[in-house]
Design an enzyme around this catalytic site. Structure first.
Site, mmCIF file in Angstrom:
data_model
loop_
_atom_site.group_PDB
_atom_site.id
_atom_site.type_symbol
_atom_site.label_atom_id
_atom_site.label_comp_id
_atom_site.label_asym_id
_atom_site.label_seq_id
_atom_site.Cartn_x
_atom_site.Cartn_y
_atom_site.Cartn_z
ATOM 1 N N HIS A 98 0.853 -1.187 0.000
ATOM 2 C CA HIS A 98 0.000 0.000 0.000
ATOM 3 C C HIS A 98 0.886 1.234 0.000
ATOM 4 C CE1 HIS A 98 -3.893 -1.930 1.789
ATOM 5 N NE2 HIS A 98 -3.284 -2.744 0.935
ATOM 6 N N GLU B 273 0.849 3.922 1.752
ATOM 7 C CA GLU B 273 1.280 4.371 3.074
ATOM 8 C C GLU B 273 2.486 3.582 3.566
ATOM 9 O OE1 GLU B 273 -3.334 4.315 3.397
ATOM 10 O OE2 GLU B 273 -1.799 3.390 2.162
ATOM 11 N N CYS C 97 -6.389 1.775 5.725
ATOM 12 C CA CYS C 97 -6.979 0.533 6.223
ATOM 13 C C CYS C 97 -6.370 0.205 7.592
ATOM 14 C CB CYS C 97 -6.704 -0.602 5.233
ATOM 15 S SG CYS C 97 -4.965 -1.083 5.143
ATOM 16 N N CYS D 271 -2.533 -0.175 7.520
ATOM 17 C CA CYS D 271 -1.799 1.069 7.344
ATOM 18 C C CYS D 271 -1.875 1.971 8.568
ATOM 19 C CB CYS D 271 -2.284 1.784 6.090
ATOM 20 S SG CYS D 271 -1.797 0.895 4.578
#
Length: 162
Positions: free
Chosen positions: A57, A59, A87, A90
């Site tokens: 991801h 992040e 999410c 993260c």
């Protein structure tokens, strides 16, 4: 959630510009910037498809890059800008990295953990507090994602009929 500042919009616009590059690689248009003292120290967009890695991801990639750049896992005195609400994975990494401030764009009603399906940052038992500002450039971020997925559905329909 607190009020955002003018510079938050400027950095979110940079994150959105980076997110627009992701579909060129077949990636969902989500991007993150990590900023310290007004300087971007790390940036990334999603690479889940490219790397075939469920943890790739934006992040996490930005956090890893910032830790390498600063030679510290403690990313204090930073702000993370991300085009979509983080999410659970993260926001967990954001807390563990001691990032004090998170600014995100669109809400994520399917996986968001900063108010949508869960609200992890204000949990009193966590050992670090993250100031969360959501909705910065949310419409633009949402439109970018909707256009991307609309294009995918159109391609899938054309393949089926073609």
């Amino acid at each position: 959630m607190t009020v955002h500042h003018e510079f938050d919009v400027q950095f979110m616009q940079q994150a959105l510009a980076l997110a627009r590059e992701a579909p060129l690689m077949g990636e969902v248009p989500i991007a993150a910037l990590l900023v310290r003292d007004g300087i971007v120290i790390a940036r990334a967009h999603n690479l889940r498809e490219t790397d075939q890695d469920p943890t790739a991801h934006a992040e996490l990639l930005a956090i890893r890059e910032a830790a390498r750049q600063t030679k510290s896992w403690r990313l204090t005195e930073t702000t993370l800008y991300v085009t979509l609400e983080p999410c659970t994975m993260c926001i967990g990494a954001i807390v563990l990295a001691r990032i004090p401030r998170l600014v995100f764009g669109a809400l994520d009603p399917k996986a968001g953990a900063c108010g949508s399906i869960m609200d992890i940052p204000p949990q009193p038992r966590l050992n670090h507090r993250v100031d969360v500002i959501g909705g910065v450039c949310a419409e633009e971020s949402q439109a970018l994602l909707q256009d991307f997925f609309r294009g995918l559905r159109k391609e899938a329909t054309q393949r089926k009929s073609g």
